[in-house]
Design an enzyme around this catalytic site. Structure first.
Site, PDB file in Angstrom:
ATOM      1  N   ALA A   1       1.103  -1.252   0.060  1.00 53.73           N
ATOM      2  CA  ALA A   1      -0.005   0.139   0.069  1.00 53.73           C
ATOM      3  C   ALA A   1       0.810   1.186   0.007  1.00 53.73           C
ATOM      4  CB  ALA A   1      -0.932   0.056   1.348  1.00 53.73           C
ATOM      5  N   GLY A   2       1.894   1.085  -0.783  1.00 54.65           N
ATOM      6  CA  GLY A   2       2.820   2.528  -1.053  1.00 54.65           C
ATOM      7  C   GLY A   2       2.363   3.404  -2.160  1.00 54.65           C
ATOM      8  N   VAL A   3       2.990   4.214  -2.614  1.00 57.34           N
ATOM      9  CA  VAL A   3       2.751   5.117  -3.542  1.00 57.34           C
ATOM     10  C   VAL A   3       2.294   4.257  -4.713  1.00 57.34           C
ATOM     11  CG1 VAL A   3       3.602   6.770  -5.233  1.00 57.34           C
ATOM     12  CG2 VAL A   3       4.426   7.109  -2.627  1.00 57.34           C
ATOM     13  N   ILE A   4       3.074   3.648  -5.548  1.00 56.71           N
ATOM     14  CA  ILE A   4       2.845   2.956  -6.509  1.00 56.71           C
ATOM     15  C   ILE A   4       1.605   1.870  -6.396  1.00 56.71           C
ATOM     16  CG2 ILE A   4       3.530   1.134  -8.383  1.00 56.71           C
ATOM     17  CD1 ILE A   4       6.559   2.067  -7.792  1.00 56.71           C
TER      18      ILE A   4
ATOM     19  N   ASP B   1      18.287   7.153  -8.022  1.00 57.09           N
ATOM     20  CA  ASP B   1      17.586   6.124  -7.328  1.00 57.09           C
ATOM     21  C   ASP B   1      19.069   5.194  -6.862  1.00 57.09           C
ATOM     22  OD1 ASP B   1      15.412   6.852  -7.934  1.00 57.09           O
ATOM     23  OD2 ASP B   1      14.495   5.279  -8.653  1.00 57.09           O
TER      24      ASP B   1
ATOM     25  N   GLY C   1       8.346  -1.910  -3.208  1.00 53.80           N
ATOM     26  CA  GLY C   1       9.388  -1.047  -3.074  1.00 53.80           C
ATOM     27  C   GLY C   1      10.351  -1.298  -4.365  1.00 53.80           C
ATOM     28  N   ARG C   2      11.335  -0.708  -4.263  1.00 58.76           N
ATOM     29  CA  ARG C   2      12.140  -0.648  -5.448  1.00 58.76           C
ATOM     30  C   ARG C   2      13.639  -0.763  -4.907  1.00 58.76           C
ATOM     31  NH1 ARG C   2      10.025   0.445 -10.077  1.00 58.76           N
ATOM     32  NH2 ARG C   2      11.957   1.033 -11.238  1.00 58.76           N
TER      33      ARG C   2
ATOM     34  N   HIS D   1      -7.751  35.127  -4.944  1.00 54.71           N
ATOM     35  CA  HIS D   1      -9.211  34.665  -4.725  1.00 54.71           C
ATOM     36  C   HIS D   1     -10.025  34.607  -5.898  1.00 54.71           C
ATOM     37  CE1 HIS D   1     -12.865  34.286  -2.067  1.00 54.71           C
ATOM     38  NE2 HIS D   1     -13.547  35.164  -2.971  1.00 54.71           N
TER      39      HIS D   1
ATOM     40  N   ALA E   1      12.001  10.836  -8.919  1.00 55.56           N
ATOM     41  CA  ALA E   1      12.473  11.470 -10.363  1.00 55.56           C
ATOM     42  C   ALA E   1      13.200  12.934  -9.872  1.00 55.56           C
ATOM     43  CB  ALA E   1      11.693  11.456 -11.407  1.00 55.56           C
TER      44      ALA E   1
END
Length: 475
Positions: free
Chosen positions: A191-194, A322, A281-282, A454, A330
């Site tokens: 349940a991470g970003v990806i 990375d 993960g990566r 506004h 990125a």
């Protein structure tokens, strides 16, 4: 005679191609080595991000959000639509066109800046007065020499031991971006970003999505208040099923899909799904770099050891993106690429890892920069909080996107901004103001004194800054 360059960059993802362009701008003869090929066997620049990551996923996210708006949300605006359908093939073709446009754009930038593109796998072959770098493509190879080398080989999806990813039934990010039909039941491990982004794409298009997360807490990297709000929106309102504290057991393929056996505090269970996405993960791409040939230091996690300016243990060798410490993002890699190019030129390039923004492109979006409230508590830092919901904002009401809030954390004594956390529409754009404020050492009062247009969503940032001093004007 060997081809000789002042700078050779290994890897043409965001960190690598930006490093190369900046090197060329600064007058260095520059070459980039990259082995990426698409599913047609064509060499393409841009790495994971442009080909099977950031860019294609955002294209699919936008398509799926548009479908959900048409099918379920336009009624609130008095717009009646019946029989809305999704053409997955057309959606995928649009995604592919965007990818081709951007990867082709990098080729154009390489030509414009006179950067040599060497197609193949790059690794160190030796060192002396200059570094020898091998470029291998299939059965052929050549050696080029370089005064400086920048390693930007990126990362790949982490796979679970014993679980074969075929990108047909069991997929990582590559397969999950290429479905030719909406799966009836989609399982996501992680349940991470990806996992959240890809899960949300297919949920909007009609898949029943179940996410299995090993950690006991949801979005542990985010501020606790953001994670709590995200859980409410994603699970209770949107129907995304997320199970926490999961221990994955046996995973078996069948004629109709995949069965995942798992265990939680509630006991042993099983999930049957048409497709399974593994998003845990990566890992850095640092194998087969010839590190042992030249004595390059790589730690036990596979990361190349660097200092604050991305210099490795070797003279004139740098590593960015990375493959080094810090978040696998990125934009962080791009900034490091610019810094390294400018350092090679004798300039004072610098990257502040404390002001790198994080974004999750769900709907609503999640973005933050700086420290979370739980971190400040753990560190014993005295702070003040200003938190304002989008539900009080005229622009958010007009857009029918009122979920979420802006939260600003400021030092109790100096009022300096320590962290900003947003969950809401266009959070990815709004976080830029917070990044700039923190980079320039702004106080919450500085943000509060700036005139915000506004009606705009940015007014919520303004109100949150006022709320730090308990003087919000619309609360």
């Amino acid at each position: 005679m060997l081809k000789s360059f002042e700078v050779v960059v290994i890897g043409a993802g965001p960190a690598g191609y930006i490093a190369a362009i900046r090197c060329a701008q600064l007058g260095f003869s520059t070459a980039v080595i990259d082995e990426w090929k698409n599913d047609k066997g064509e060499a393409k620049l841009g790495g994971t991000c442009l080909n099977v990551g950031c860019i294609p996923s955002k294209a699919l996210l936008e398509s799926s959000e548009n479908y959900e708006r048409v099918a379920y949300k336009f009624g609130n605006h008095g717009i009646s639509v019946t029989g809305a359908k999704i053409d997955v093939a057309k959606m995928q073709a649009r995604k592919d066109r965007i990818v081709s446009q951007l990867t082709g754009g990098i080729e154009m930038l390489f030509r414009k800046n006179k950067i040599t593109w060497l197609k193949g796998h790059g690794k160190f072959a030796g060192s002396g007065e200059k570094y020898m770098v091998e470029v291998a493509d299939g059965g052929s190879s050549e050696i080029v020499e370089a005064n400086h080398v920048i390693l930007a080989t990126g990362s790949t999806a982490r796979h679970l031991p014993g679980l074969e990813v075929d990108n047909e039934t069991i997929c990582d990010n590559i397969g999950a971006l290429a479905f030719n039909a909406v799966p009836e039941k989609l399982g996501v491990i992680g349940a991470g970003v990806i996992g959240l982004e890809l899960g949300s794409v297919w949920r909007r298009l009609g898949a029943k999505v179940t996410v299995l997360e090993a950690l006991p807490n949801f979005l542990a990297a985010a501020d606790d208040a953001v994670a709590k709000e995200a859980w409410k929106v994603f699970v209770k309102e949107q129907g995304l099923e997320i199970k926490l504290g999961v221990k994955i057991g046996n995973v078996s393929r069948g004629k109709r899909g995949v069965t995942v056996e798992y265990e939680t505090s509630e006991g042993k269970q099983a999930l049957d799904c048409s497709k399974l996405v593994v998003s845990v993960g990566r890992v850095p791409n640092t194998r087969n770099l010839g590190a042992e040939t030249v004595g390059l230091k790589i730690d036990e996690r596979g990361l190349i050891e660097v200092d604050e300016h991305c210099r490795t243990s070797l003279p004139n060798v740098y590593a960015v993106g990375d493959v080094v410490r810090g978040p696998m993002l990125a934009h962080k890699g791009m900034d490091e690429g610019v810094m390294v190019a400018e350092r090679i030129a004798g300039q004072a390039g610098y990257v502040n890892l404390d002001t790198i923004p994080w974004v999750i492109y769900t709907a609503p979006e999640i973005a933050w920069v700086g420290r979370a409230e739980q971190q400040l508590k753990a560190e014993g830092v005295a702070y003040r909080v200003g938190q304002v919901p989008f539900s009080h904002n005229g622009r958010a009401l007009g857009q029918d996107e009122t979920a979420g809030f802006v939260k600003i954390l400021a030092d109790a004594k100096t009022d300096r901004v320590l962290g900003v956390h947003i969950i809401g529409s266009h959070a990815s754009e709004m976080i830029a103001e917070a990044v700039m404020a923190m980079e320039f050492g702004a106080s919450a009062e500085d943000i509060a004194r700036i005139c915000h247009a506004h009606p705009s969503l940015s007014e919520v940032m303004h109100e949150a800054a006022l709320a730090v001093d308990k003087r919000a004007l619309h609360m």
